[in-house]
Design a protein around this motif. Sequence first.
Motif, PDB file in Angstrom:
ATOM      1  N   MET A 355      63.225  43.141  58.135  1.00 27.41           N
ATOM      2  CA  MET A 355      61.841  44.557  57.417  1.00 27.41           C
ATOM      3  C   MET A 355      62.499  44.954  55.822  1.00 27.41           C
ATOM      4  N   ILE A 356      63.982  45.484  56.114  1.00 29.33           N
ATOM      5  CA  ILE A 356      64.757  45.969  55.537  1.00 29.33           C
ATOM      6  C   ILE A 356      65.057  45.529  54.570  1.00 29.33           C
ATOM      7  N   GLY A 357      65.379  44.058  54.619  1.00 30.57           N
ATOM      8  CA  GLY A 357      66.210  43.626  53.577  1.00 30.57           C
ATOM      9  C   GLY A 357      65.054  43.296  52.855  1.00 30.57           C
ATOM     10  N   GLU A 358      63.611  43.081  53.052  1.00 37.62           N
ATOM     11  CA  GLU A 358      62.343  42.694  52.372  1.00 37.62           C
ATOM     12  C   GLU A 358      62.207  43.792  51.648  1.00 37.62           C
ATOM     13  N   LYS A 359      61.398  44.829  52.348  1.00 37.98           N
ATOM     14  CA  LYS A 359      61.357  46.080  51.289  1.00 37.98           C
ATOM     15  C   LYS A 359      61.980  47.004  50.733  1.00 37.98           C
ATOM     16  N   HIS A 360      63.233  47.049  51.238  1.00 36.46           N
ATOM     17  CA  HIS A 360      64.358  48.418  51.089  1.00 36.46           C
ATOM     18  C   HIS A 360      65.271  48.050  50.641  1.00 36.46           C
ATOM     19  N   LEU A 361      66.323  47.767  50.747  1.00 43.53           N
ATOM     20  CA  LEU A 361      67.269  47.250  50.155  1.00 43.53           C
ATOM     21  C   LEU A 361      67.353  45.925  49.093  1.00 43.53           C
ATOM     22  N   GLY A 362      66.523  45.282  49.341  1.00 44.29           N
ATOM     23  CA  GLY A 362      66.597  43.939  48.227  1.00 44.29           C
ATOM     24  C   GLY A 362      65.422  44.518  47.007  1.00 44.29           C
ATOM     25  N   PRO A 363      64.438  44.863  46.940  1.00 48.21           N
ATOM     26  CA  PRO A 363      64.063  46.234  45.867  1.00 48.21           C
ATOM     27  C   PRO A 363      64.465  47.132  45.630  1.00 48.21           C
ATOM     28  N   GLY A 364      65.402  47.611  46.100  1.00 47.87           N
ATOM     29  CA  GLY A 364      65.951  48.758  45.580  1.00 47.87           C
ATOM     30  C   GLY A 364      66.989  48.600  45.039  1.00 47.87           C
ATOM     31  N   LEU A 365      68.187  47.154  45.578  1.00 49.22           N
ATOM     32  CA  LEU A 365      69.545  46.945  44.588  1.00 49.22           C
ATOM     33  C   LEU A 365      68.649  46.251  43.358  1.00 49.22           C
ATOM     34  N   ARG A 366      67.270  45.966  43.196  1.00 49.72           N
ATOM     35  CA  ARG A 366      67.054  44.824  42.006  1.00 49.72           C
ATOM     36  C   ARG A 366      66.924  46.220  41.116  1.00 49.72           C
ATOM     37  N   ALA A 367      66.284  46.850  41.860  1.00 53.78           N
ATOM     38  CA  ALA A 367      65.783  48.540  40.678  1.00 53.78           C
ATOM     39  C   ALA A 367      67.006  49.391  40.376  1.00 53.78           C
ATOM     40  N   LEU A 368      68.073  48.506  40.679  1.00 56.55           N
ATOM     41  CA  LEU A 368      69.533  49.452  40.585  1.00 56.55           C
ATOM     42  C   LEU A 368      69.851  48.422  39.242  1.00 56.55           C
ATOM     43  N   ALA A 369      69.710  47.214  39.819  1.00 59.16           N
ATOM     44  CA  ALA A 369      70.588  46.021  38.604  1.00 59.16           C
ATOM     45  C   ALA A 369      69.379  46.080  37.230  1.00 59.16           C
ATOM     46  N   GLU A 370      67.624  46.614  36.874  1.00 56.51           N
ATOM     47  CA  GLU A 370      67.955  46.573  36.030  1.00 56.51           C
ATOM     48  C   GLU A 370      68.651  48.021  34.874  1.00 56.51           C
ATOM     49  N   LYS A 371      68.677  48.743  36.031  1.00 58.56           N
ATOM     50  CA  LYS A 371      69.502  50.057  35.356  1.00 58.56           C
ATOM     51  C   LYS A 371      70.928  50.135  34.753  1.00 58.56           C
ATOM     52  N   HIS A 372      71.720  49.373  35.382  1.00 55.84           N
ATOM     53  CA  HIS A 372      73.116  49.038  35.652  1.00 55.84           C
ATOM     54  C   HIS A 372      73.556  47.658  35.080  1.00 55.84           C
ATOM     55  N   GLU A 373      73.753  47.665  33.694  1.00 58.11           N
ATOM     56  CA  GLU A 373      74.399  45.987  32.467  1.00 58.11           C
ATOM     57  C   GLU A 373      75.276  44.933  33.741  1.00 58.11           C
ATOM     58  N   MET A 374      75.972  46.122  34.195  1.00 59.70           N
ATOM     59  CA  MET A 374      77.718  45.746  35.368  1.00 59.70           C
ATOM     60  C   MET A 374      77.219  45.137  35.843  1.00 59.70           C
ATOM     61  N   ILE A 375      75.992  45.314  36.736  1.00 54.54           N
ATOM     62  CA  ILE A 375      75.088  44.190  37.458  1.00 54.54           C
ATOM     63  C   ILE A 375      74.465  43.178  37.174  1.00 54.54           C
ATOM     64  N   THR A 391      81.013  42.640  33.190  1.00 53.67           N
ATOM     65  CA  THR A 391      81.850  42.948  31.882  1.00 53.67           C
ATOM     66  C   THR A 391      80.075  42.110  30.736  1.00 53.67           C
ATOM     67  N   ASP A 392      79.993  41.608  30.087  1.00 58.61           N
ATOM     68  CA  ASP A 392      78.961  40.796  29.932  1.00 58.61           C
ATOM     69  C   ASP A 392      78.290  40.380  30.380  1.00 58.61           C
ATOM     70  N   ARG A 393      76.338  40.515  30.831  1.00 55.65           N
ATOM     71  CA  ARG A 393      75.476  39.632  31.444  1.00 55.65           C
ATOM     72  C   ARG A 393      75.414  38.222  31.319  1.00 55.65           C
ATOM     73  N   ALA A 394      75.949  37.739  29.564  1.00 58.10           N
ATOM     74  CA  ALA A 394      75.325  36.643  29.022  1.00 58.10           C
ATOM     75  C   ALA A 394      76.996  35.585  29.355  1.00 58.10           C
ATOM     76  N   THR A 395      78.029  36.096  29.076  1.00 59.03           N
ATOM     77  CA  THR A 395      78.982  35.153  30.150  1.00 59.03           C
ATOM     78  C   THR A 395      79.381  35.219  31.156  1.00 59.03           C
ATOM     79  N   ARG A 396      79.003  36.374  31.791  1.00 53.90           N
ATOM     80  CA  ARG A 396      79.089  36.398  32.737  1.00 53.90           C
ATOM     81  C   ARG A 396      80.803  36.467  33.454  1.00 53.90           C
ATOM     82  N   GLU A 397      81.501  37.160  33.175  1.00 54.29           N
ATOM     83  CA  GLU A 397      82.704  37.316  33.236  1.00 54.29           C
ATOM     84  C   GLU A 397      82.845  38.406  33.997  1.00 54.29           C
ATOM     85  N   PRO A 398      83.735  38.087  35.108  1.00 48.92           N
ATOM     86  CA  PRO A 398      83.946  39.159  36.074  1.00 48.92           C
ATOM     87  C   PRO A 398      84.462  40.594  35.767  1.00 48.92           C
ATOM     88  N   VAL A 399      83.786  42.139  35.795  1.00 51.46           N
ATOM     89  CA  VAL A 399      84.972  43.173  36.196  1.00 51.46           C
ATOM     90  C   VAL A 399      86.258  42.916  36.374  1.00 51.46           C
TER      91      VAL A 399
END
Length: 455
Positions: A355-375, A391-399
Amino acid sequence: MTDTMNRSHTTQPDLDPADGARALELDRQYVFHSWSAQGALAPFVIAGAAGCDVWTYDGERYLDFSSQLVNTNIGHSHPKVVAAIQHQAAELATVAPAHANLVRGEAARRIVEKAGPGFAKVFFTNGGADAIENAIRMARLTTRKHKVLSTFRSYHGNTGAAIAATGDWRRMPNEYAWGHLRVFGPFLYRSEFHATTEQEECQRALQHLERTIQAEGPDTIAAIVLESVPGTAGIFSPPAGYLAGVRAICDRYGIVWIADEVMAGFGRTGEWFAWQGEAVNPEGVVPDLIAFAKGVNSGYVPVGGVVISPDIAAAFDERVFPGGLTYSGHPLAMASIVASIDAMTDEGIVENAKMIGEKHLGPGLRALAEKHEMIGEVRGLGVFWALDLVTDRATREPVPAAVIGKLKAELMKRHVLPFAADNRIHVVPPCIVTPEEVERALVAYDEAFAAVAAG
């Protein structure tokens, strides 16, 4: 539902900061740490813990979103498990593995029942690495073949065969076991197969696996070792059809499928075993052997084991199994397993993780990804998640590692204990975590990403 709120806020005992200083002094003088250059270490000192919280000798509390090494699934200091260990210590603190003992039988029965049809017995070990060792031993002895296949993106433990089966850098200084081969498994975000869809990734990974088997000689390969959901390597579920394809290949060539559930098992993915979940294994295929540890008792007492199919177990009815450990089936560990499985069942802890994954962690982490380009990508299920940082979402170069270090520091400032691996932050709280605790942690992650991005 669980009663985690009360346990997570258990009143901590009187604490003396001088004890914290003494703990660090003794550690630095006498303790040799794993996977570390010793000189520059400054380990975080923990005085106590309950539920999802740990605290220091200064009285500072932290949300444990590392679950230590992704193993305190039932949370810290669960009273039922603690009481069971105490009772067992007073009744029978140790017994040789050759003897029978009631609590060992009860632990084995519960594990076999959770594994379901297709399994018969349990061989107990001291932890996950020697569970892998003994699963490999069983596969080699029953098939009379010697080679073992695993994937490059994997971690299976730090004993001889387990570290040789591991795919990451840690095997390289330790390659002294024989007969180990590695392939690339499916991972669309960082595909080795130039795939653009999950279906392509699955098909090409299976073709790569089968061609490797054919090129190496099917008559030489005893086992395929796979984390049902790779953990330290990045927390990515296999695409639909992959495990069914592995099962078919194993059947075609007489190869034993060993499911490594050391990290993914016992509630972590919202299932008792990750391979049982619809998202991981929609076809419902069954492995031959299951290696487990960690979450079976949340590490309260060191323990692991192998769940064995009837055919493999029967192979040793008249033939001696040449393996054993002094502490196999140790009664304190067995009591902790019985109490842990019973508490997880009675309190709905596995269901809570789902339940935590489906209703809280998953949605919450995806919302963070919308705010932070690093994710770059959010992956996971249950209480088993990874943020792939780029470092770049297009190249997917790791930080770089320095960014991970800054993120860890910012999270610690906000009293969240993180888990990091390579270019990723893994979000892996205990299975008992509450929505309120998830929300507190998400705020901390948000602020930490913002602080690092701001420089």
